[in-house]
Design a protein around this motif. Structure first.
Motif, PDB file in Angstrom:
ATOM      1  N   ASP A 175       0.821  -1.213   0.000  1.00 38.76           N
ATOM      2  CA  ASP A 175       0.000   0.000   0.000  1.00 38.76           C
ATOM      3  C   ASP A 175       0.855   1.263   0.000  1.00 38.76           C
ATOM      4  N   THR A 176       2.157   1.101   0.152  1.00 42.78           N
ATOM      5  CA  THR A 176       3.063   2.248   0.156  1.00 42.78           C
ATOM      6  C   THR A 176       2.975   2.994  -1.161  1.00 42.78           C
ATOM      7  N   ALA A 177       2.685   4.300  -1.079  1.00 40.39           N
ATOM      8  CA  ALA A 177       2.501   5.122  -2.268  1.00 40.39           C
ATOM      9  C   ALA A 177       2.230   6.555  -1.831  1.00 40.39           C
ATOM     10  N   VAL A 178       2.218   7.440  -2.808  1.00 38.98           N
ATOM     11  CA  VAL A 178       1.677   8.781  -2.582  1.00 38.98           C
ATOM     12  C   VAL A 178       0.198   8.725  -2.951  1.00 38.98           C
ATOM     13  N   TYR A 179      -0.640   9.178  -2.050  1.00 39.17           N
ATOM     14  CA  TYR A 179      -2.081   9.138  -2.237  1.00 39.17           C
ATOM     15  C   TYR A 179      -2.584  10.536  -2.602  1.00 39.17           C
ATOM     16  N   TYR A 180      -3.434  10.554  -3.617  1.00 42.39           N
ATOM     17  CA  TYR A 180      -4.014  11.803  -4.111  1.00 42.39           C
ATOM     18  C   TYR A 180      -5.533  11.683  -4.142  1.00 42.39           C
ATOM     19  N   CYS A 181      -6.204  12.804  -3.936  1.00 42.92           N
ATOM     20  CA  CYS A 181      -7.636  12.805  -4.214  1.00 42.92           C
ATOM     21  C   CYS A 181      -7.872  13.633  -5.475  1.00 42.92           C
ATOM     22  N   ASN A 182      -8.957  13.334  -6.134  1.00 45.20           N
ATOM     23  CA  ASN A 182      -9.353  14.056  -7.337  1.00 45.20           C
ATOM     24  C   ASN A 182     -10.770  13.631  -7.679  1.00 45.20           C
ATOM     25  N   THR A 183     -11.297  14.188  -8.718  1.00 46.18           N
ATOM     26  CA  THR A 183     -12.597  13.728  -9.192  1.00 46.18           C
ATOM     27  C   THR A 183     -12.399  12.435  -9.968  1.00 46.18           C
ATOM     28  N   LYS A 184     -13.521  11.799 -10.278  1.00 48.14           N
ATOM     29  CA  LYS A 184     -13.468  10.615 -11.127  1.00 48.14           C
ATOM     30  C   LYS A 184     -14.414  10.842 -12.302  1.00 48.14           C
ATOM     31  N   PRO A 185     -13.888  10.945 -13.532  1.00 47.26           N
ATOM     32  CA  PRO A 185     -12.476  10.905 -13.890  1.00 47.26           C
ATOM     33  C   PRO A 185     -11.739  12.142 -13.389  1.00 47.26           C
ATOM     34  N   PRO A 186     -10.432  12.120 -13.404  1.00 47.08           N
ATOM     35  CA  PRO A 186      -9.672  13.260 -12.861  1.00 47.08           C
ATOM     36  C   PRO A 186      -9.942  14.558 -13.637  1.00 47.08           C
ATOM     37  N   LEU A 187      -9.697  15.662 -12.974  1.00 51.98           N
ATOM     38  CA  LEU A 187      -9.864  16.968 -13.597  1.00 51.98           C
ATOM     39  C   LEU A 187      -8.933  17.122 -14.793  1.00 51.98           C
ATOM     40  N   GLY A 188      -7.806  16.466 -14.727  1.00 46.91           N
ATOM     41  CA  GLY A 188      -6.840  16.502 -15.814  1.00 46.91           C
ATOM     42  C   GLY A 188      -5.674  15.605 -15.446  1.00 46.91           C
ATOM     43  N   TYR A 189      -4.737  15.457 -16.402  1.00 45.68           N
ATOM     44  CA  TYR A 189      -3.598  14.579 -16.146  1.00 45.68           C
ATOM     45  C   TYR A 189      -2.289  15.352 -16.045  1.00 45.68           C
ATOM     46  N   ASP A 190      -2.377  16.663 -16.174  1.00 43.77           N
ATOM     47  CA  ASP A 190      -1.179  17.469 -15.969  1.00 43.77           C
ATOM     48  C   ASP A 190      -1.006  17.746 -14.484  1.00 43.77           C
ATOM     49  N   ARG A 191       0.193  18.180 -14.115  1.00 42.82           N
ATOM     50  CA  ARG A 191       0.538  18.358 -12.708  1.00 42.82           C
ATOM     51  C   ARG A 191      -0.379  19.374 -12.032  1.00 42.82           C
ATOM     52  N   SER A 192      -0.798  20.389 -12.763  1.00 48.08           N
ATOM     53  CA  SER A 192      -1.607  21.459 -12.168  1.00 48.08           C
ATOM     54  C   SER A 192      -3.016  21.014 -11.805  1.00 48.08           C
ATOM     55  N   SER A 193      -3.422  19.845 -12.258  1.00 48.13           N
ATOM     56  CA  SER A 193      -4.763  19.341 -11.970  1.00 48.13           C
ATOM     57  C   SER A 193      -4.809  18.460 -10.730  1.00 48.13           C
ATOM     58  N   TRP A 194      -3.695  18.342 -10.036  1.00 38.87           N
ATOM     59  CA  TRP A 194      -3.593  17.493  -8.853  1.00 38.87           C
ATOM     60  C   TRP A 194      -3.030  18.273  -7.675  1.00 38.87           C
ATOM     61  N   GLY A 195      -3.373  17.809  -6.462  1.00 37.52           N
ATOM     62  CA  GLY A 195      -2.768  18.377  -5.270  1.00 37.52           C
ATOM     63  C   GLY A 195      -1.378  17.799  -5.065  1.00 37.52           C
ATOM     64  N   GLN A 196      -0.818  18.067  -3.891  1.00 40.40           N
ATOM     65  CA  GLN A 196       0.552  17.626  -3.633  1.00 40.40           C
ATOM     66  C   GLN A 196       0.615  16.172  -3.189  1.00 40.40           C
ATOM     67  N   GLY A 197      -0.534  15.614  -2.822  1.00 39.33           N
ATOM     68  CA  GLY A 197      -0.564  14.237  -2.365  1.00 39.33           C
ATOM     69  C   GLY A 197      -0.072  14.102  -0.933  1.00 39.33           C
ATOM     70  N   THR A 198      -0.256  12.906  -0.386  1.00 36.77           N
ATOM     71  CA  THR A 198       0.239  12.616   0.958  1.00 36.77           C
ATOM     72  C   THR A 198       0.895  11.234   0.941  1.00 36.77           C
ATOM     73  N   GLN A 199       2.087  11.151   1.493  1.00 37.77           N
ATOM     74  CA  GLN A 199       2.878   9.918   1.438  1.00 37.77           C
ATOM     75  C   GLN A 199       2.416   8.939   2.520  1.00 37.77           C
ATOM     76  N   VAL A 200       2.165   7.714   2.092  1.00 35.39           N
ATOM     77  CA  VAL A 200       1.870   6.619   3.010  1.00 35.39           C
ATOM     78  C   VAL A 200       2.975   5.583   2.847  1.00 35.39           C
ATOM     79  N   THR A 201       3.624   5.260   3.948  1.00 36.38           N
ATOM     80  CA  THR A 201       4.684   4.261   3.932  1.00 36.38           C
ATOM     81  C   THR A 201       4.362   3.182   4.957  1.00 36.38           C
ATOM     82  N   VAL A 202       4.296   1.959   4.486  1.00 39.10           N
ATOM     83  CA  VAL A 202       3.967   0.824   5.357  1.00 39.10           C
ATOM     84  C   VAL A 202       5.195  -0.070   5.454  1.00 39.10           C
ATOM     85  N   SER A 203       5.712  -0.216   6.657  1.00 41.31           N
ATOM     86  CA  SER A 203       6.888  -1.047   6.859  1.00 41.31           C
ATOM     87  C   SER A 203       6.472  -2.468   7.227  1.00 41.31           C
TER      88      SER A 203
END
Length: 118
Positions: free
Chosen positions: A89-117
Motif C-alpha cells: 500500500d506504500t505510495a503517494v495518495y491523491y484525491c481528485n474527481t473521477k475521472p480526474p480533472l486533468g492529467y497534468d501536474r496542475s490538476s492534482w494536489g501535492q498528495g500525501t505519502q503513506v509508507t507501510v513497513s
C-alpha cells in the motif's frame, strides 16, 4: 485553479491504520464523484476508491474490505480510512474527481505519502 489538499499520511507498520483527508474547493466537490488515487514508485497512478455525492462507493480489488471512502459534503472533504495496511500500500495518495480533472501536474494536489513497513 484546482484546490485539492491531502493530509493524514505517514509511516505505519504492516497491519496498522491511517485516515487520509482531502479538502476540495467547493466548485469541484459539489458536482463530482470524488476519488482517491495512489502512485507507487515506478508505477502508474491507480484508482483506489470513489464515492458519489449520494454516498455510493466502489473500490479497487486490492483494497476491498480494508479501505473505506467517505465524504462530508458540508465540509467539502473526502476521507479514506485505511486498515490492515500492507507494504504494497506504500505510495503517494491523491484525491481528485473521477475521472480526474486533468492529467497534468496542475490538476492534482501535492498528495500525501503513506509508507507501510513490514
Amino acid at each position: 485553479q484546482v484546490q485539492l489538499v491531502e493530509s493524514g499520511g505517514g509511516l505505519v507498520r504492516a497491519g496498522g491504520s491511517l485516515r487520509l483527508s482531502c479538502v476540495a474547493s467547493g466548485n469541484i466537490f459539489s458536482i463530482n464523484v470524488m476519488a482517491w488515487y495512489r502512485q507507487a514508485p515506478g508505477k502508474q497512478r491507480e484508482l483506489v476508491a470513489a464515492v458519489t455525492s449520494g454516498g455510493s462507493t466502489n473500490y479497487a480489488d486490492s483494497v476491498k474490505g480494508r479501505f473505506t471512502i467517505s465524504r462530508d459534503n458540508a465540509k467539502n472533504t473526502v476521507y479514506l480510512q485505511m486498515k490492515s495496511l500492507k507494504p504494497e500500500d506504500t505510495a503517494v495518495y491523491y484525491c481528485n474527481t473521477k475521472p480526474p480533472l486533468g492529467y497534468d501536474r496542475s490538476s492534482w494536489g501535492q498528495g500525501t505519502q503513506v509508507t507501510v513497513s513490514s
